[in-house]
Structures are given as structure tokens and as C-alpha cells.
Design an enzyme around this catalytic site. Structure first.
Site, PDB file in Angstrom:
ATOM      1  N   ASP A 202      28.273  53.481 -11.120  1.00 45.93           N
ATOM      2  CA  ASP A 202      26.849  53.252 -10.862  1.00 45.93           C
ATOM      3  C   ASP A 202      26.587  52.954  -9.394  1.00 45.93           C
ATOM      4  O   ASP A 202      25.636  52.264  -9.064  1.00 45.93           O
ATOM      5  CB  ASP A 202      26.333  52.086 -11.716  1.00 45.93           C
ATOM      6  CG  ASP A 202      27.062  50.789 -11.417  1.00 45.93           C
ATOM      7  OD1 ASP A 202      28.125  50.836 -10.757  1.00 45.93           O
ATOM      8  OD2 ASP A 202      26.581  49.718 -11.826  1.00 45.93           O
ATOM      9  N   ASP A 279      37.761  39.934 -11.489  1.00 48.82           N
ATOM     10  CA  ASP A 279      37.347  39.711 -10.093  1.00 48.82           C
ATOM     11  C   ASP A 279      37.395  38.231  -9.714  1.00 48.82           C
ATOM     12  O   ASP A 279      37.872  37.872  -8.634  1.00 48.82           O
ATOM     13  CB  ASP A 279      35.987  40.348  -9.787  1.00 48.82           C
ATOM     14  CG  ASP A 279      34.933  40.092 -10.848  1.00 48.82           C
ATOM     15  OD1 ASP A 279      35.253  39.445 -11.873  1.00 48.82           O
ATOM     16  OD2 ASP A 279      33.782  40.509 -10.654  1.00 48.82           O
TER      17      ASP A 279
END
Ligand SMILES: *[C@@H]1O[C@H](CO)[C@@H](O)[C@H](O)[C@H]1NC(C)=O
Ligand SMILES: *[C@@H]1O[C@H](CO)[C@@H](O)[C@H](O)[C@H]1NC(C)=O
Ligand SMILES: *[C@@H]1O[C@H](CO)[C@@H](O)[C@H](O)[C@H]1NC(C)=O
Ligand SMILES: *[C@@H]1O[C@H](CO)[C@@H](O)[C@H](O)[C@H]1NC(C)=O
Ligand SMILES: *[C@@H]1O[C@H](CO)[C@@H](O)[C@H](O)[C@H]1NC(C)=O
Length: 435
Positions: A202, A279
Site C-alpha cells: 500500500d 516492528d
């Protein structure tokens, strides 16, 4: 591309013309196998002059193309010696792009940009790793396999994790972590690449996306304190960045969102890869070990995906306001060694702490508007958060590190003025209790 065609066409026309003239002159002397030496000399000189003119024209057209083309197709090889004295010819460094996909058929938007902006498919091969076994998305990706040499791989394990009630809503994050692990193993262990640029399905990218990663590659490989290069600035919203598209920083915060990593880092962290929230796990000091990422002032990616595991509210509030760089900065032609720790640290410290210190009220009131840059000090977590809210920057910490911070310093722009939001000059380390 158009100009290249024009150049080729002009060359072709002139070459044909030369041949025709030659044939005409030959036919005028049908009886002679060899024309008299005089004529031959004249002919030779004529052709040579013509060739010279053609070459001059060609070079003119090339420089015209060089001036107007905002996307250079070829780079003159830039040769940068790294710390060990090794030399990188940046046009020969292969940087594969790993595109993480799942069930968004709009993956073509990302793919189109990657393909349009890469210099060659040899230098920037694209691997799309798809999870979710979503057929319509697979069909979109398959088209690029045929036309653009894109490699399409599918994460084979589609089982659902067994999660307790409270973690069920995080299932998506577990699947993403599993997918990353599998995909990065493919890149480094199966395809045996030495570096990777990771993007998601995206992301829009800036015109100099590939140029940026090429140019920072020597920093990544030669400065052991750098473990990633990221395209992202967490405070990179419209109005909060300067116009300095060439400006880069070191960041203690791992930004992600279009980032490059070396194989040796994957061999270190891959085996202990977490089952979820990868992350934040990378941001933890157990993994980070004081290493930093390079990040730009103006983002080289921005996300267009609203639908997604972590998006929604966060997209509306932050991501959709990010400014995507629209200029081409010829980073590979620049001297980026200022980003090496031994150069950067003394320079950055001086830059920040030589800047006049003011209060947040003075920043807000504009009473110090005549100064180019201002420094605002924080000493506690509460003070950081309250001030960050006032100034409109991100106010959260991960493993004690504020977003974009380097040595505790957050650099951003407020009403056209550079602000360094900084701890005291004697700062030593982050406090992991700041959450
Ligand atoms: C145009 O640019 C290419 C690559 O940057 C370079 O090799 C070539 O010499 C340039 N040509 C002219 C005429 O400037
Ligand atoms: C992606 O594909 C869809 C469906 O084929 C098409 O409507 C859309 O215009 C494409 N998007 C881009 C950016 O090419
Ligand atoms: C598939 O994923 C699940 C959950 O992550 C894991 O427990 C299982 O071992 C995986 N299966 C294979 C064949 O790798
Ligand atoms: C992988 O690449 C490295 C160099 O980067 C090379 O030494 C090694 O032999 C390669 N391994 C395989 C299995 O191709
Ligand atoms: C590049 O910049 C560094 C300082 O950051 C300097 O020491 C070095 O001499 C520069 N190299 C060139 C070729 O200009």
C-alpha cells in the site's frame, strides 16, 4: 524514454543517409571496382565529416535528455570508498525489492510505481511475497510475472494461530510476523541476496526512491552502527518538514515503511524472530543494540491503504497527512559520508546545542521568528508528551525512544522554523521506562 527513441531515430536516419550517398557514388562509377584514389579520398573525408557531425548531434541530444529527463536511466558509476577502503560501483549493486502482499488487489498501484521508477530489472529485481492465498490478488500479481520479470512467491502456511481470547483481535499481527519471517528467509536463504529493500502493498514511492537506497547502501554496509535505511519520517507531515529534499538524518528509532537491511542483520535476528508485533520487537534494545537507521527529512514513501491490520484511525490521524517527496535528488552524486557516526555525532551535537534555547511558549507565540532555528529542552517524560502535543509531533516512545529521535533529539519544522526538541546537552541514554 521518448527522447531515447528520438536519439535512436536520428542516428538511424543519418546512418542510412550515409549508406545511400556511398551507394550513389559507387553506382556513378559502375565500371570501376575501385574509384580513383582522389575520389575515394573526397568520399572518405565527406563520410568522416558527416559522422563527426552526427556524433556531435547525438551528444547534443544526449545532454538535452540529461537536462530534461527527471529520471536518469543510466548513472555514471559513482565510486565511493568505504571505511575498509572497498569501492562500490553503485550502478552494479543489486538491491532486490521485497513487496509484502496479502489480499489487496490494488497492489498494482505499488507495482506500477516500482517498475516505472527502477533503472533496470537487473539492479532492482522485484519479489512479491503473498500471504493470505487471495486469488484475485494473486491474479493481479501474476500479470507482472509475465511482463516485468516479477517473482511471485506465496507463503504456504495458511493455518490460524491458536490464540487466547485477549489476543484474538491481534491475529493479523501474528500472521504478518509469520509472513515476514518466511519471506525474508526466502530472500536471504533461498535467493541468497545480500541486501533487501522491504515495502508493503500500500505504498506510493517518490521519484528518487531507488536513488536514495543506492546512495545510502555504502553507509549501511560500512558503518556498523547503521542497521537500516528507511524511507520514512514519522513526523513527516505537510507543514512539518522543510523543503530540503536532500536532507538525511540518523535515527535511533526504527521507522520501517520502506526500509533496507543487510543479510548479516537477518542472519542475526531472523532465528529469534518474534511471533507478533515484529516492528516493536526490532525497536527493543535486545535487538537494536544502539544501532540506528538513516531516514530522510521528507518521506520517500507514503501509504494509500486505509484498510489494513494497523490502519484505520492511525491512517486518518497521521499517515494520510504525510508529505511524499516529489523531487529527484541525485543522492548517488552527493557525498553522504557526513552520515557516518564519527562525522555525524560531533557535527549534530554542535548543530543542536549551538542553537538558541527557548521555551515552548516562545515557539508558539512566534516571538523568536527572526531566528532560523530554535531549541526546546525536555527533561521528563511528562514534559516531552505535553510539549509534543502542543507542537503537533508524535508523542509516543518505543523502548524509551521517541519517534525520529537521535540522541534524544527530535528535529522538525514548526511554522517554517526548524525546531530541535532536545534533552539537556549531557544526555547519556534512553530510559526504557518512558512508554
Ligand atoms: C548524459 O548522462 C550520461 C549518464 O549520466 C553520461 O554518461 C553522458 O556523458 C551524459 N552526456 C552528456 C552529453 O552530458
Ligand atoms: C489497477 O488495476 C485496476 C483493475 O484492473 C485498475 O482499475 C486500476 O486503474 C489499476 N491501477 C493502477 C494504478 O494502475
Ligand atoms: C504454521 O504456522 C503455525 C503458527 O505460526 C505454526 O505453529 C506451524 O508450525 C506452522 N506450520 C509449518 C508447517 O510451518
Ligand atoms: C550466497 O552468497 C554468498 C556471497 O554473498 C556466497 O559466498 C555463497 O556461496 C552463496 N551461497 C549459495 C548457497 O549460493
Ligand atoms: C565527504 O565529506 C566528508 C565529511 O563528511 C569529508 O571528510 C570528505 O573529505 C568528503 N569527501 C569528498 C570527496 O569531498
Amino acid at each position: 524514454m521518448r527522447r531515447r527513441h528520438v536519439v535512436s531515430a536520428v542516428v538511424a536516419v543519418f546512418l542510412c543517409w550515409n549508406v545511400i550517398i556511398y551507394l550513389i557514388l559507387m553506382l556513378r562509377h559502375p565500371g570501376k571496382v575501385i574509384p580513383p584514389s582522389m575520389e575515394l579520398d573526397i568520399l572518405d573525408t565527406g563520410i568522416q565529416n558527416q559522422l563527426k557531425q552526427n556524433l556531435a548531434l547525438l551528444s547534443k541530444l544526449q545532454s538535452l535528455r540529461n537536462e530534461t529527463g527527471n529520471k536518469p536511466k543510466t548513472h555514471s558509476p559513482i565510486v565511493l570508498p568505504d571505511r575498509k577502503g572497498d569501492v562500490h560501483d553503485l550502478s552494479k549493486v543489486v538491491l532486490p525489492v521485497l513487496l509484502i502482499a496479502c489480499d489487496r488487489v490494488t497492489v498494482n498501484r505499488s507495482l506500477n510505481q516500482l517498475i516505472r521508477l527502477r533503472t533496470t530489472k537487473e539492479q532492482f529485481p522485484i519479489i512479491v511475497s503473498q500471504d493470505c492465498a487471495h486469488k484475485p490478488t494473486a491474479e493481479v500479481i501474476q500479470k507482472y510475472v509475465v511482463t516485468d520479470n516479477v517473482v511471485h512467491i506465496m507463503q504456504p502456511n495458511q493455518t490460524n494461530m491458536e490464540l487466547n481470547k485477549k489476543d484474538k483481535k491481534f491475529l493479523g499481527y501474528y500472521k504478518i510476523a509469520r509472513h515476514y519471517k518466511w519471506a525474508l528467509d526466502q530472500v536471504f536463504l533461498k535467493f541468497n541476496y545480500s541486501t533487501v529493500i522491504i515495502v508493503e502493498d500500500d505504498l506510493d514511492i517518490s521519484p528518487d526512491f531507488f536513488e536514495y537506497f543506492s546512495a545510502t547502501y555504502p553507509i549501511l554496509t560500512s558503518d556498523p552502527s547503521v542497521w537500516c535505511v528507511s524511507a520514512w519520517n514519522d513526523n513527516g507531515k505537510n507543514g512539518m518538514v522543510s523543503e530540503e529534499a536532500e536532507l538525511l538524518y540518523r535515527s535511533d528509532f526504527f521507522p520501517g515503511l520502506g526500509w533496507m537491511m543487510e543479510r548479516k542483520t537477518w542472519l542475526e535476528i531472523g532465528p529469534k524472530w518474534p511471533i507478533t508485533f515484529w516492528d516493536d520487537w526490532m525497536r527493543h534494545q535486545d535487538q537494536r543494540k544502539d544501532r540506528v537507521c538513516i531516514r530522510p527529512e521528507i518521506c520517500r514513501t507514503s501509504t494509500f491503504g486505509k484498510k489494513g491490520v494497523s490502519k484505520g484511525l492511525y491512517f486518518e490521524k497521521h499517515l494520510k497527512h504525510i508529505k511524499l517527496n516529489d523531487q529527484f535528488v541525485a543522492f548517488t552524486k552527493k557525498n553522504l559520508s557526513y552520515l557516518m557516526k564519527e562525522n555525524y555525532d560531533p557535527w549534530f551535537k554542535r548543530l543542536v546545542y549551538d542553537t538558541p534555547e527557548v521555551t515552548v511558549a516562545e515557539v508558539m507565540s512566534g516571538s523568536k521568528k527572526h531566528l532560523k532555528a530554535l531549541r526546546v529542552t525536555y527533561t521528563t517524560k511528562e514534559q516531552f508528551k505535553a510539549t509534543a502535543k502542543k507542537l503537533g509531533i508524535m508523542d509516543d516512545f518505543k523502548a524509551g525512544v521517541p519517534r525520529v529521535a537521535y540522541r534524544g533529539v527530535v528535529s522538525f519544522v514548526h511554522h517554517g522554523q526548524r525546531i530541535y526538541f532536545a534533552p539537556k546537552p549531557d544526555w547519556q541514554k534512553y530510559d526504557i521506562k518512558w512508554t
